[in-house]
Design a protein around this motif. Structure first.
Motif, PDB file in Angstrom:
ATOM      1  N   GLY A 162      68.725  31.885  39.309  1.00  0.00           N
ATOM      2  CA  GLY A 162      67.228  30.834  39.549  1.00  0.00           C
ATOM      3  C   GLY A 162      67.184  29.512  38.869  1.00  0.00           C
ATOM      4  N   TRP A 163      68.071  29.338  37.875  1.00  0.00           N
ATOM      5  CA  TRP A 163      68.032  27.925  37.024  1.00  0.00           C
ATOM      6  C   TRP A 163      69.082  26.987  37.743  1.00  0.00           C
ATOM      7  CZ3 TRP A 163      73.262  27.503  36.727  1.00  0.00           C
ATOM      8  CH2 TRP A 163      74.066  28.534  36.661  1.00  0.00           C
ATOM      9  N   ILE A 164      69.535  27.444  38.782  1.00  0.00           N
ATOM     10  CA  ILE A 164      70.807  26.434  39.655  1.00  0.00           C
ATOM     11  C   ILE A 164      70.097  25.280  39.845  1.00  0.00           C
ATOM     12  CG2 ILE A 164      70.970  27.737  41.645  1.00  0.00           C
ATOM     13  CD1 ILE A 164      74.008  26.955  41.304  1.00  0.00           C
ATOM     14  N   ARG A 165      68.983  25.547  40.878  1.00  0.00           N
ATOM     15  CA  ARG A 165      68.209  24.480  41.464  1.00  0.00           C
ATOM     16  C   ARG A 165      67.738  23.307  40.780  1.00  0.00           C
ATOM     17  NH1 ARG A 165      68.984  22.541  46.213  1.00  0.00           N
ATOM     18  NH2 ARG A 165      68.817  24.629  46.963  1.00  0.00           N
ATOM     19  N   SER A 166      67.289  23.622  39.545  1.00  0.00           N
ATOM     20  CA  SER A 166      66.900  22.645  38.648  1.00  0.00           C
ATOM     21  C   SER A 166      67.918  21.636  38.216  1.00  0.00           C
ATOM     22  CB  SER A 166      66.077  23.210  37.262  1.00  0.00           C
ATOM     23  OG  SER A 166      67.006  23.856  36.570  1.00  0.00           O
ATOM     24  N   ILE A 167      69.221  22.149  37.930  1.00  0.00           N
ATOM     25  CA  ILE A 167      70.287  21.333  37.438  1.00  0.00           C
ATOM     26  C   ILE A 167      70.922  20.858  38.930  1.00  0.00           C
ATOM     27  CG2 ILE A 167      72.329  21.464  36.439  1.00  0.00           C
ATOM     28  CD1 ILE A 167      71.511  24.159  34.836  1.00  0.00           C
ATOM     29  N   VAL A 168      71.034  21.274  39.809  1.00  0.00           N
ATOM     30  CA  VAL A 168      71.890  20.734  40.865  1.00  0.00           C
ATOM     31  C   VAL A 168      71.168  19.690  41.354  1.00  0.00           C
ATOM     32  CG1 VAL A 168      72.573  21.325  43.250  1.00  0.00           C
ATOM     33  CG2 VAL A 168      73.227  22.753  41.432  1.00  0.00           C
ATOM     34  N   ASP A 169      69.791  19.834  41.634  1.00  0.00           N
ATOM     35  CA  ASP A 169      68.943  18.574  42.137  1.00  0.00           C
ATOM     36  C   ASP A 169      69.180  17.354  41.446  1.00  0.00           C
ATOM     37  OD1 ASP A 169      67.903  20.195  44.091  1.00  0.00           O
ATOM     38  OD2 ASP A 169      65.961  20.529  43.061  1.00  0.00           O
ATOM     39  N   LYS A 170      69.596  17.454  40.442  1.00  0.00           N
ATOM     40  CA  LYS A 170      69.813  16.008  39.693  1.00  0.00           C
ATOM     41  C   LYS A 170      71.132  15.337  40.028  1.00  0.00           C
ATOM     42  CE  LYS A 170      67.567  17.796  35.494  1.00  0.00           C
ATOM     43  NZ  LYS A 170      67.613  18.291  34.192  1.00  0.00           N
ATOM     44  N   SER A 171      72.095  16.019  40.866  1.00  0.00           N
ATOM     45  CA  SER A 171      73.335  15.283  41.095  1.00  0.00           C
ATOM     46  C   SER A 171      73.792  15.784  42.552  1.00  0.00           C
ATOM     47  CB  SER A 171      74.196  16.064  40.333  1.00  0.00           C
ATOM     48  OG  SER A 171      75.593  15.851  40.704  1.00  0.00           O
ATOM     49  N   PRO A 172      73.986  14.648  43.424  1.00  0.00           N
ATOM     50  CA  PRO A 172      74.302  14.810  44.819  1.00  0.00           C
ATOM     51  C   PRO A 172      75.614  15.430  45.002  1.00  0.00           C
ATOM     52  CG  PRO A 172      73.474  12.515  44.199  1.00  0.00           C
ATOM     53  CD  PRO A 172      73.565  13.190  42.860  1.00  0.00           C
ATOM     54  N   ALA A 173      76.580  15.330  43.829  1.00  0.00           N
ATOM     55  CA  ALA A 173      77.878  15.908  44.027  1.00  0.00           C
ATOM     56  C   ALA A 173      77.438  17.501  44.072  1.00  0.00           C
ATOM     57  CB  ALA A 173      78.621  15.481  42.888  1.00  0.00           C
ATOM     58  N   LEU A 174      76.715  17.801  43.094  1.00  0.00           N
ATOM     59  CA  LEU A 174      76.511  19.205  42.874  1.00  0.00           C
ATOM     60  C   LEU A 174      75.590  19.990  44.002  1.00  0.00           C
ATOM     61  CD1 LEU A 174      75.258  19.535  39.225  1.00  0.00           C
ATOM     62  CD2 LEU A 174      77.443  20.163  40.031  1.00  0.00           C
ATOM     63  N   VAL A 175      74.596  19.195  44.577  1.00  0.00           N
ATOM     64  CA  VAL A 175      74.121  19.635  45.877  1.00  0.00           C
ATOM     65  C   VAL A 175      75.183  19.926  47.020  1.00  0.00           C
ATOM     66  CG1 VAL A 175      72.543  18.779  47.709  1.00  0.00           C
ATOM     67  CG2 VAL A 175      72.066  18.366  45.169  1.00  0.00           C
ATOM     68  N   LYS A 176      76.207  18.816  47.065  1.00  0.00           N
ATOM     69  CA  LYS A 176      77.047  19.172  48.261  1.00  0.00           C
ATOM     70  C   LYS A 176      77.783  20.530  47.922  1.00  0.00           C
ATOM     71  CE  LYS A 176      81.446  17.026  50.045  1.00  0.00           C
ATOM     72  NZ  LYS A 176      82.280  15.954  49.804  1.00  0.00           N
ATOM     73  N   ARG A 177      78.309  20.945  46.616  1.00  0.00           N
ATOM     74  CA  ARG A 177      78.853  21.985  46.404  1.00  0.00           C
ATOM     75  C   ARG A 177      77.976  23.261  46.681  1.00  0.00           C
ATOM     76  NH1 ARG A 177      81.402  17.421  45.070  1.00  0.00           N
ATOM     77  NH2 ARG A 177      83.665  17.820  44.740  1.00  0.00           N
ATOM     78  N   LEU A 178      76.689  23.160  46.436  1.00  0.00           N
ATOM     79  CA  LEU A 178      75.851  24.087  46.589  1.00  0.00           C
ATOM     80  C   LEU A 178      75.360  24.611  47.906  1.00  0.00           C
ATOM     81  CD1 LEU A 178      73.555  26.040  45.460  1.00  0.00           C
ATOM     82  CD2 LEU A 178      72.061  24.357  45.425  1.00  0.00           C
ATOM     83  N   LEU A 179      75.551  23.630  48.951  1.00  0.00           N
ATOM     84  CA  LEU A 179      75.132  23.974  50.206  1.00  0.00           C
ATOM     85  C   LEU A 179      76.428  24.383  50.894  1.00  0.00           C
ATOM     86  CD1 LEU A 179      73.155  20.802  51.162  1.00  0.00           C
ATOM     87  CD2 LEU A 179      72.402  23.020  50.524  1.00  0.00           C
ATOM     88  N   SER A 180      77.694  23.825  50.504  1.00  0.00           N
ATOM     89  CA  SER A 180      78.962  24.349  50.906  1.00  0.00           C
ATOM     90  C   SER A 180      79.122  26.068  51.102  1.00  0.00           C
ATOM     91  CB  SER A 180      80.099  23.722  50.311  1.00  0.00           C
ATOM     92  OG  SER A 180      81.253  24.325  50.728  1.00  0.00           O
ATOM     93  N   GLU A 181      79.730  26.315  52.420  1.00  0.00           N
ATOM     94  CA  GLU A 181      79.982  27.735  52.501  1.00  0.00           C
ATOM     95  C   GLU A 181      81.219  28.334  51.930  1.00  0.00           C
ATOM     96  OE1 GLU A 181      79.376  28.844  56.507  1.00  0.00           O
ATOM     97  OE2 GLU A 181      77.178  28.367  56.615  1.00  0.00           O
TER      98      GLU A 181
END
Length: 261
Positions: A162-181
Motif C-alpha cells: 500500500g505504501w509503494i505508490r506514495s514513494i514511486v510517484d516522486k520518481s519517474p524511474a520508479l514509475v517505469k519499473r512499477l508499470l513494467s511486467e
C-alpha cells in the motif's frame, strides 16, 4: 527418483543452494518421491556431501554446526531468523580467524541480517513456516554468501504494498519499473527503494549494507534471482535479464574480498 550425476563435474554455490532448497522443500510434501543421487564424483560429489544435501536425501538429521571446526554446511533457517548467527560466527572464527575489526564485523553482520530480513519481508507474507537456506563458501580470495527462499518472489509482493505508490510517484524511474511486467524491473524497483529508504521506513530489498560491501570490492558482484527475473550489479553498473522459467522463489548472492590473501 534418481538424479544421474555422471556428467556433473562441478556446481556453483548459488546453484547448489537452489538445488538444496528444492529437494528439502519436496521432502515436506507427502506426495513427492524421494530423491537420490547416482554416480557422484569429483568436485561435484565433494560439494554435495559438504553441503549436507546428500544427507537430507537419506533422511538424516542435519549436522550440528560447529563454526570452530570443519566446513559449514547449508543452514536451514526459520521465521525467527536466528540461525544466521551461525554464519556470522563461522566467518569471524573460521574464515577471518578472529581477525575482524569490530567495524568490519558490524558491517558484515548487518549485511547478513538484511539478507535474512528480506526473506521475511518479501517471501512468505501469510505463512507461519518461513524456511530459508543459506550457504557460505570461499572461492579463491573471495567469500561468497547466498540465501534462498521458496516464497512467492519479489515481483509478486513489491507492487502490492500500500505504501509503494506514495514513494514511486516522486520518481519517474520508479514509475517505469512499477508499470513494467518484467520481473527484473520489479527486482530493480526493490533495490532502488532499498537505496532511498530510511532506517525507520525500510521497504526495499535492504540493499545498503550489501551494496556497500560489494562496491568496495574490486571483484564484488551482487546477484538477485527472483521468479523469472535477474538483477546483476558489478562495479556500480546494473544489468537486468528475464528468463522463460521461474526459480519459484528468490536467491540472493554477493561476495566480499578476504584479507591477507
Amino acid at each position: 527418483m534418481a538424479l544421474d550425476c555422471s556428467h556433473a563435474e562441478s556446481v556453483s554455490a548459488a546453484a547448489l543452494l537452489l538445488l538444496y532448497a528444492t529437494i528439502d522443500s519436496l521432502k515436506s510434501n507427502d506426495k513427492s518421491k524421494l530423491v537420490r543421487f547416482q554416480n557422484l564424483k569429483g568436485k561435484f560429489k565433494f560439494a554435495i556431501e559438504r553441503s549436507g544435501l546428500k544427507g537430507i536425501t537419506l533422511n538424516k538429521e542435519p549436522s550440528v554446526v560447529d563454526e570452530q571446526t570443519g566446513p559449514l554446511p547449508v543452514i536451514k533457517g526459520t521465521a525467527r531468523g536466528e540461525e544466521f548467527e551461525a554464519v556470522i560466527d563461522y566467518v569471524q572464527h573460521r574464515i577471518f580467524e578472529n581477525d575482524m575489526t569490530p567495524e568490519e564485523e558490524n558491517i558484515w553482520a548487518a549485511a547478513v541480517m538484511e539478507t535474512v530480513s528480506n526473506v521475511k519481508l518479501h517471501a512468505y507474507e501469510d505463512a507461519s513456516d518461513k524456511p530459508w537456506w543459506i550457504i557460505c563458501s570461499v572461492i579463491d580470495d573471495n567469500l561468497y554468501l547466498a540465501i534462498c527462499d521458496r516464497g512467492v518472489g519479489i515481483p509478486n509482493t513489491i507492487k502490492e504494498q500500500g505504501w509503494i505508490r506514495s514513494i514511486v510517484d516522486k520518481s519517474p524511474a520508479l514509475v517505469k519499473r512499477l508499470l513494467s511486467e518484467a520481473d527484473s524491473d520489479s527486482i530493480e524497483l526493490s533495490m532502488m527503494l532499498g537505496e532511498t529508504s530510511t532506517k525507520k521506513d525500510k521497504h526495499g530489498l535492504g540493499s545498503k549494507s550489501i551494496q556497500a560491501l560489494v562496491d568496495e570490492n574490486p571483484d564484488g558482484a551482487l546477484w538477485v534471482f527472483s521468479n523469472r527475473g535477474v538483477y546483476y550489479r558489478e562495479d556500480h553498473s546494473v544489468e537486468l535479464k528475464d528468463f522463460s522459467r521461474s526459480i519459484s522463489g528468490t536467491l540472493v548472492q554477493w561476495n566480499i574480498k578476504l584479507k591477507n590473501q
